[in-house]
Design an enzyme around this catalytic site. Structure first.
Site, mmCIF file in Angstrom:
data_model
loop_
_atom_site.group_PDB
_atom_site.id
_atom_site.type_symbol
_atom_site.label_atom_id
_atom_site.label_comp_id
_atom_site.label_asym_id
_atom_site.label_seq_id
_atom_site.Cartn_x
_atom_site.Cartn_y
_atom_site.Cartn_z
ATOM 1 N N ASP A 83 0.853 -1.195 0.000
ATOM 2 C CA ASP A 83 0.000 0.000 0.000
ATOM 3 C C ASP A 83 0.892 1.249 0.000
ATOM 4 O O ASP A 83 2.062 1.188 0.413
ATOM 5 C CB ASP A 83 -0.879 -0.056 1.260
ATOM 6 N N HIS A 84 0.335 2.368 -0.436
ATOM 7 C CA HIS A 84 1.003 3.680 -0.434
ATOM 8 C C HIS A 84 2.510 3.662 -0.294
ATOM 9 O O HIS A 84 3.058 3.722 0.822
ATOM 10 C CB HIS A 84 0.467 4.535 0.726
ATOM 11 N N GLY A 181 -7.555 7.464 8.413
ATOM 12 C CA GLY A 181 -7.799 7.695 9.842
ATOM 13 C C GLY A 181 -9.296 7.787 10.102
ATOM 14 O O GLY A 181 -10.100 7.601 9.182
ATOM 15 N N SER A 211 -12.085 3.042 7.082
ATOM 16 C CA SER A 211 -12.491 3.097 8.504
ATOM 17 C C SER A 211 -13.393 4.307 8.757
ATOM 18 O O SER A 211 -12.986 5.440 8.491
ATOM 19 C CB SER A 211 -11.262 3.219 9.411
ATOM 20 N N ASN A 230 -10.174 -0.019 0.751
ATOM 21 C CA ASN A 230 -9.061 -0.148 1.700
ATOM 22 C C ASN A 230 -9.504 0.180 3.121
ATOM 23 O O ASN A 230 -10.140 1.213 3.357
ATOM 24 C CB ASN A 230 -7.939 0.831 1.341
ATOM 25 N N THR A 233 -7.063 1.771 9.610
ATOM 26 C CA THR A 233 -7.023 2.305 10.983
ATOM 27 C C THR A 233 -7.810 1.449 11.979
ATOM 28 O O THR A 233 -7.327 1.165 13.079
ATOM 29 C CB THR A 233 -7.574 3.750 10.974
#
Ligand code: 13P
Length: 284
Positions: A83-84, A181, A211, A230, A233
């Site tokens: 990821d990222h 977040g 999330s 995705n 958090t």
């Protein structure tokens, strides 16, 4: 073999049947295992993802080996994903170590520089049948995976078309108002823009910042063309909160395994909830 084509088929099936493949970020062995156990019990195709901090902290070799072993032994369609990552070199290292899917996130750069970075990864990935995800617009918020506090987050349709055509990327993450977040207040997701982008490009679309997004919005996003969602958090917060609660109750000198299993079970419940929100249960 769980390679790029395998993921392409997984996402095409999700698109055809109207659900999304959830991609869960893990940060250690316990949540990694809990995610996979939950998906096996729900008979769901999923992705497990390490962002570049986890990739580096666990060491690329150990991370990749864990993913490879899991893909081999899992009783469900499973893809291990990076990821990222802001660095082309980190994506290329993951590709060389056998990751079937990576994300290059150069979304903070200009469109031209973003295209350049993605092209460099796609070139390396193609020869090894690895999928490349990249981002247009910006994911808001503030999390390990990155963040953006400004107003200029919304992906533009023309940029998305140019980005897809010029890079040859596989999966497109779209900045449409979601945030990494937890959310303060209700997320404001630009579903109209999602639909416009979905009309204009012919690649699977990815929603970041899962999330805290309410179920009704998740369903709307899937209707609007999202194929992968995705979630991060809530996974590591559930794990750490469970550890903390048990440690407070049990006091000093506890053995790790005594608190790992209950924490894994709590993570499993969260993961199962997300699998159902994405309507991926029973789709393995
Ligand atoms: P959350 O941490 O907000 O669930 O987002 C995860 C994510 O988008 C990972 O790329």
């Amino acid at each position: 073999m769980n390679n790029g084509d395998f993921l392409r088929d997984m996402l095409a099936k999700a698109n055809k049947e109207g659900y999304a493949v959830p991609s869960f970020n893990y940060s250690c062995a316990w949540d990694f295992l809990a995610i996979i156990e939950a998906a096996e019990e729900e008979k769901a195709p999923i992705m497990v993802a390490s962002h570049s901090l986890v990739f580096n902290m666990m060491t690329p070799e150990i991370n990749a080996a864990m993913g490879a072993a899991a893909m081999k032994r899992a009783g469900i369609p499973l893809i291990h994903h990076l990821d990222h990552s802001n660095e082309v070199s980190i994506c290329n290292a993951a590709i060389d170590l056998g990751y079937p899917s990576v994300m290059i996130d150069a979304s903070t750069l200009s469109l031209e520089d973003n295209i350049k970075a993605v092209k460099a990864v796609v070139e390396h990935a193609k020869a090894k049948n690895v999928c490349v995800e990249a981002e247009i617009g910006k994911i808001k918020g503030n999390g390990y995976e990155g963040g953006f506090e400004g107003k200029d987050f919304l992906a533009q349709v023309d940029d998305a078309v140019k980005f897809v055509n010029e890079t040859g990327l596989d999966n497109l993450a779209v900045g449409i108002g979601t945030a990494h977040g937890f959310y303060e207040g209700k997320p404001e997701i630009h579903f109209d823009r999602l639909e416009e982008i979905n009309e204009a490009v012919d690649v699977p679309l990815v929603l970041h910042g899962g999330s805290g997004i309410p179920e009704a919005d998740i369903r709307m996003a899937i209707k609007g063309g999202i194929n992968k969602i995705n979630v991060g958090t809530i996974i590591h917060c559930t794990l750490m909160n469970s550890f903390r609660k048990d440690l407070m109750e049990l006091g000093d000198n506890q053995f790790t395994l005594d608190i790992a299993r209950p924490a894994m079970d709590e993570v499993k419940e969260v993961v199962k909830g997300w699998i159902r929100k994405c309507m991926a249960n029973g789709k393995a």
